[in-house]
Design a protein around this motif. Structure first.
Motif, PDB file in Angstrom:
ATOM      1  N   ALA A 275       2.713  -1.964   2.939  1.00 45.10           N
ATOM      2  CA  ALA A 275       1.506  -2.738   2.635  1.00 45.10           C
ATOM      3  C   ALA A 275       0.614  -2.905   3.864  1.00 45.10           C
ATOM      4  O   ALA A 275      -0.366  -3.643   3.819  1.00 45.10           O
ATOM      5  CB  ALA A 275       1.880  -4.103   2.082  1.00 45.10           C
ATOM      6  N   ASN A 276       0.985  -2.221   4.965  1.00 46.97           N
ATOM      7  CA  ASN A 276       0.146  -2.233   6.177  1.00 46.97           C
ATOM      8  C   ASN A 276       0.022  -3.635   6.766  1.00 46.97           C
ATOM      9  O   ASN A 276      -1.025  -4.004   7.289  1.00 46.97           O
ATOM     10  CB  ASN A 276      -1.246  -1.663   5.850  1.00 46.97           C
ATOM     11  CG  ASN A 276      -1.992  -1.207   7.099  1.00 46.97           C
ATOM     12  OD1 ASN A 276      -1.376  -0.919   8.122  1.00 46.97           O
ATOM     13  ND2 ASN A 276      -3.306  -1.172   7.020  1.00 46.97           N
ATOM     14  N   VAL A 277       1.107  -4.427   6.711  1.00 49.43           N
ATOM     15  CA  VAL A 277       1.047  -5.780   7.252  1.00 49.43           C
ATOM     16  C   VAL A 277       2.282  -6.120   8.074  1.00 49.43           C
ATOM     17  O   VAL A 277       2.432  -7.233   8.560  1.00 49.43           O
ATOM     18  CB  VAL A 277       0.863  -6.801   6.093  1.00 49.43           C
ATOM     19  CG1 VAL A 277       2.150  -6.980   5.290  1.00 49.43           C
ATOM     20  CG2 VAL A 277       0.341  -8.131   6.596  1.00 49.43           C
TER      21      VAL A 277
ATOM     22  N   GLN B 231      -3.792 -10.728   0.983  1.00 49.60           N
ATOM     23  CA  GLN B 231      -3.766  -9.674  -0.025  1.00 49.60           C
ATOM     24  C   GLN B 231      -2.668  -8.663   0.268  1.00 49.60           C
ATOM     25  O   GLN B 231      -1.976  -8.202  -0.634  1.00 49.60           O
ATOM     26  CB  GLN B 231      -5.120  -8.961  -0.076  1.00 49.60           C
ATOM     27  CG  GLN B 231      -6.217  -9.759  -0.752  1.00 49.60           C
ATOM     28  CD  GLN B 231      -6.001  -9.899  -2.249  1.00 49.60           C
ATOM     29  OE1 GLN B 231      -5.141 -10.649  -2.692  1.00 49.60           O
ATOM     30  NE2 GLN B 231      -6.770  -9.175  -3.030  1.00 49.60           N
ATOM     31  N   ARG B 232      -2.496  -8.320   1.545  1.00 47.91           N
ATOM     32  CA  ARG B 232      -1.482  -7.315   1.896  1.00 47.91           C
ATOM     33  C   ARG B 232      -0.066  -7.865   1.687  1.00 47.91           C
ATOM     34  O   ARG B 232       0.836  -7.125   1.282  1.00 47.91           O
ATOM     35  CB  ARG B 232      -1.685  -6.842   3.330  1.00 47.91           C
ATOM     36  CG  ARG B 232      -2.819  -5.812   3.439  1.00 47.91           C
ATOM     37  CD  ARG B 232      -3.043  -5.381   4.863  1.00 47.91           C
ATOM     38  NE  ARG B 232      -3.875  -6.343   5.589  1.00 47.91           N
ATOM     39  CZ  ARG B 232      -3.968  -6.403   6.900  1.00 47.91           C
ATOM     40  NH1 ARG B 232      -3.271  -5.569   7.659  1.00 47.91           N
ATOM     41  NH2 ARG B 232      -4.751  -7.295   7.477  1.00 47.91           N
TER      42      ARG B 232
ATOM     43  N   THR C 281      -0.929   3.099  -1.294  1.00 44.96           N
ATOM     44  CA  THR C 281       0.524   3.227  -1.335  1.00 44.96           C
ATOM     45  C   THR C 281       1.081   2.658  -2.635  1.00 44.96           C
ATOM     46  O   THR C 281       1.982   3.233  -3.255  1.00 44.96           O
ATOM     47  CB  THR C 281       1.155   2.483  -0.142  1.00 44.96           C
ATOM     48  OG1 THR C 281       0.626   3.005   1.068  1.00 44.96           O
ATOM     49  CG2 THR C 281       2.670   2.614  -0.148  1.00 44.96           C
ATOM     50  N   ALA C 282       0.523   1.513  -3.039  1.00 44.93           N
ATOM     51  CA  ALA C 282       1.018   0.866  -4.257  1.00 44.93           C
ATOM     52  C   ALA C 282       0.777   1.722  -5.489  1.00 44.93           C
ATOM     53  O   ALA C 282       1.578   1.711  -6.434  1.00 44.93           O
ATOM     54  CB  ALA C 282       0.338  -0.499  -4.430  1.00 44.93           C
TER      55      ALA C 282
ATOM     56  N   VAL D 127      -6.449  -3.246   3.399  1.00 47.76           N
ATOM     57  CA  VAL D 127      -5.886  -3.501   2.071  1.00 47.76           C
ATOM     58  C   VAL D 127      -5.940  -2.243   1.220  1.00 47.76           C
ATOM     59  O   VAL D 127      -5.019  -1.953   0.450  1.00 47.76           O
ATOM     60  CB  VAL D 127      -6.640  -4.668   1.389  1.00 47.76           C
ATOM     61  CG1 VAL D 127      -6.206  -4.814  -0.065  1.00 47.76           C
ATOM     62  CG2 VAL D 127      -6.378  -5.967   2.132  1.00 47.76           C
ATOM     63  N   GLN D 128      -7.020  -1.465   1.357  1.00 47.48           N
ATOM     64  CA  GLN D 128      -7.145  -0.256   0.540  1.00 47.48           C
ATOM     65  C   GLN D 128      -6.028   0.732   0.856  1.00 47.48           C
ATOM     66  O   GLN D 128      -5.489   1.397  -0.031  1.00 47.48           O
ATOM     67  CB  GLN D 128      -8.513   0.390   0.768  1.00 47.48           C
ATOM     68  CG  GLN D 128      -8.835   1.501  -0.221  1.00 47.48           C
ATOM     69  CD  GLN D 128      -8.809   1.004  -1.665  1.00 47.48           C
ATOM     70  OE1 GLN D 128      -9.390  -0.031  -1.977  1.00 47.48           O
ATOM     71  NE2 GLN D 128      -8.121   1.730  -2.525  1.00 47.48           N
TER      72      GLN D 128
END
Length: 669
Positions: free
Chosen positions: A541-543, A571-572, A609-610, A603-604
């Protein structure tokens, strides 16, 4: 008669001091048929404990005459005849009775606590479980505070039916009967004289009781207003609004005004109570004077003994309290039953969305999504909620529950949360608010779409066109008025909700996080996940770097609704929670609509990934998302007016081309 005896007789479980806090208007309330039977149903598991409890109450009530009669014997048979041994024996019995009453009180309290807390547990768990099964439409209308009141105040009020009210009625009835019988046996003349004071007790009791009921009702209203104001100002959103638009002096003045009203009503209530008890004390003193005056003359004439006179004074203190309490017993009983009725009112509200008796699980593997001629109108208020939970006087003028268009779910603080609100970014002051829909207004008008397994469908269209409403159909937050929604080829109304929600993951534009740790918020999606799996989801989630930099890592508390994180970070984390759930269908409702460019880009990447390898439905506002979609559906006024790829729709020169020019062209540049 001592004043301590008078107040002691009134302060017990059934004492009038408690009935003063009840609203006497409930005595005229007509209970819903079957309420009493259902109350007894909740009492059935505790019937043995209730029987023992009532037996102890009866024994304690019978003991009320023991001490006065023993005092009579001490004076007449012991002191008058100089019998020292008898005086010592009888005085010891008085002490034993006192100890016995104390032990009985403790045992009664144990049974009362077991029964009462058991009932509170049963009612609370039943109400909580039932409310959890309600549809989103229920929460869009109900005030959080009203629901909490049902779980707290009303449940406790119902519990009193089997503890203080039941014991008070039984104890007071037996006490009055036994005390009156004993007094008549000692001297009917003095008894009749003592009873002449009863009307002087009951008249002020009723009058002041009504006044205090009104004052207490107003006091509760004022306290509720004060509490609501503090709740609104002390949650993160309210505090931010006050900082941006409020003035501390104005806030302090308005709060002081409300607090002053609470203070004044408290003073009036306290003074009314004190006037009542002062009058009651005066009546008690008058009764004592009459008994000693008239009884003293009879004692001089040899009609009664001095011991009898002393016993009368003691019995009098144990008569007026129960008599006064019984004068309002109807209010006590009805108050408890009305509390039960309010709890049953919630339990009787049928959930809008339920599993069919023959519901099945979704098949394994990739899933398709299909909407077949779907029509939808939001349900009327009476179908999903209760007027008493909405803070409304009646349901006559209420509109339909609006779901995403109606403010969506309430936040824990009682404010309006948002689930897929389509009306654009939220303004600092709350914006103009969502659009309410009438029950007879169709929001979706014959939508037919199909998303193949593993492909992406993008939904675009003007604000309020029905895009979010359409997406809620897939997760079965609502059922269509007509038509069918299928996931994996199965009508979602024939699929177990647990199976559907495990397969369909949703990310909204304002993802909600609980006031808990990052770890707890992630584990909500999958309680058995290990730390390695949590960090893998955060990485996807890049977080992950952010979480590792937090003061306590995974154990950092994110704050109310996640406000200690930025919008993009929140959001992430929500996307990481989605990835942990590993859904086969992903619904994204403008998940980056309110973010700045940098956060949106981060987030994009997480959303990409999601969506990878999953069936995806995306309410899109970014050109890159639209371009990569396998199909684009243009929704307008509840209908799909265009469908195709980006290039096809641009060539068509219709609504999509207009949206591209006004919304997407700058992104293209």
């Amino acid at each position: 008669m001592s004043m301590g005896g008078m107040h002691g007789g009134m302060g017990g479980p059934g004492g009038y001091g408690r009935t003063l806090r009840q609203d006497s208007s409930v005595k005229d309330h007509r209970l819903t048929p079957g309420t009493t039977r259902r109350v007894l149903g909740y009492a059935r598991p505790y019937r043995v404990q209730i029987a023992w409890f009532l037996l102890l109450v009866v024994v304690a009530a019978l003991l009320v005459v023991a001490t006065p009669l023993l005092l009579q014997r001490i004076i007449d048979d012991g002191v008058a005849h100089g019998d020292r041994r008898l005086v010592v024996v009888l005085a010891s019995l008085v002490a034993l009775v006192a100890v016995g009453e104390a032990v009985l009180t403790l045992v009664q309290r144990w049974f009362s606590a077991r029964i009462g807390e058991g009932l509170i547990y049963d009612l609370r768990t039943d109400v909580f479980a039932h409310v959890q099964r309600q549809s989103v439409a229920f929460f869009t209308r109900s005030q959080t505070g009203s629901l909490v009141t049902r779980l707290n105040s009303d449940v406790i009020g119902a519990q009193r039916a089997f503890t203080s009210t039941l014991s008070g009625v039984v104890s007071n009835v037996i006490s009055v009967v036994v005390v009156l019988a004993t007094m008549l046996a000692l001297s009917w003349e003095i008894t009749l004289l003592a009873l002449t004071v009863v009307p002087l007790l009951l008249l002020p009791a009723r009058r002041v009781g009504r006044r205090l009921a009104g004052l207490n009702r107003r006091g509760m209203e004022l306290n509720a207003e004060l509490g609501n104001r503090m709740t609104e100002r002390f949650n993160v959103g309210g505090a931010l609004l006050v900082k941006l638009f409020g003035a501390p002096e104005r806030e302090e003045a308005e709060f002081a005004e409300r607090a002053a009203a609470v203070r004044e009503i408290g003073i009036r209530t306290a003074m009314s109570s004190r006037v009542f008890f002062a009058a009651l004390g005066a009546m008690a003193s008058l009764a004592t004077a009459l008994v000693y005056g008239f009884g003293g003359l009879l004692a001089i004439d040899g009609v009664v003994t001095v011991g009898t006179l002393v016993a009368f004074a003691g019995l009098l203190g144990r008569l007026y309290g129960p008599v006064t309490a019984l004068s309002n017993v109807q209010v006590d009983v009805m108050s408890a039953l009305v509390s039960f009725e309010r709890v049953f009112e919630v339990l009787d509200l049928e959930p809008l969305i339920t599993d069919a008796p023959d519901a099945v699980d979704l098949p394994p593997g990739p899933l398709s999504v299909e909407l077949d001629d779907v029509h939808f109108s939001y349900p009327a208020a009476g179908q999903v909620s209760l007027a008493s939970l909405e803070g409304l006087p009646s349901a006559g003028t209420r509109t339909a529950t609006g779901g995403p268009h109606d403010g969506a779910a309430r936040s824990p603080e009682g404010g309006n949360g948002r689930i897929g609100h389509e009306d654009g970014p939220e303004e600092p002051d709350g914006g103009a608010g969502p659009v309410l829909r009438r029950p007879d207004e169709e929001v979706l008008k014959g939508i037919s779409l199909r998303v193949e397994p593993g492909s992406m469908l993008a939904l675009v269209g003007p604000s309020g066109a029905g895009k979010t409403t359409l997406s809620t159909m897939v997760a079965r937050l609502y059922d269509p008025t007509a038509g069918v929604v299928r996931v994996g080829g199965l009508d979602v109304r024939r699929v177990r909700q647990a199976s559907l929600h495990a397969a369909v993951g949703v990310v909204t534009q304002d993802a909600h996080l609980f006031h808990d740790t990052v770890r707890a918020n992630l584990l909500y999606a999958r309680p058995d996940a290990s730390d390695e799996e949590l960090f893998a989801a955060l990485r996807a989630a890049n977080v992950e770097p952010l979480v590792r930099r937090l003061p306590d890592g995974l154990d950092t508390v994110v704050g109310d609704r996640g406000h200690r994180l930025s919008g993009g970070e929140k959001q992430r984390v929500a996307i990481a929670r989605l990835l942990l759930r590993s859904p086969r269908v992903v619904v994204l409702d403008e998940a980056t609509a309110h973010l700045d460019s940098e956060s949106e880009a981060a987030v994009q990447l997480a959303l990409d990934t999601a969506m990878e390898g999953r069936t995806s439905i995306v309410i899109a506002h970014r050109l890159s998302t639209v371009r990569k979609a396998d199909s684009i559906a243009v929704v307008d006024a509840g209908r799909v007016v265009e469908q195709g790829t980006h290039a096809e729709l641009l060539a068509l020169g219709g609504l999509y081309a207009e949206l591209y020019e006004t919304q997407f062209a700058t992104q293209d540049a």
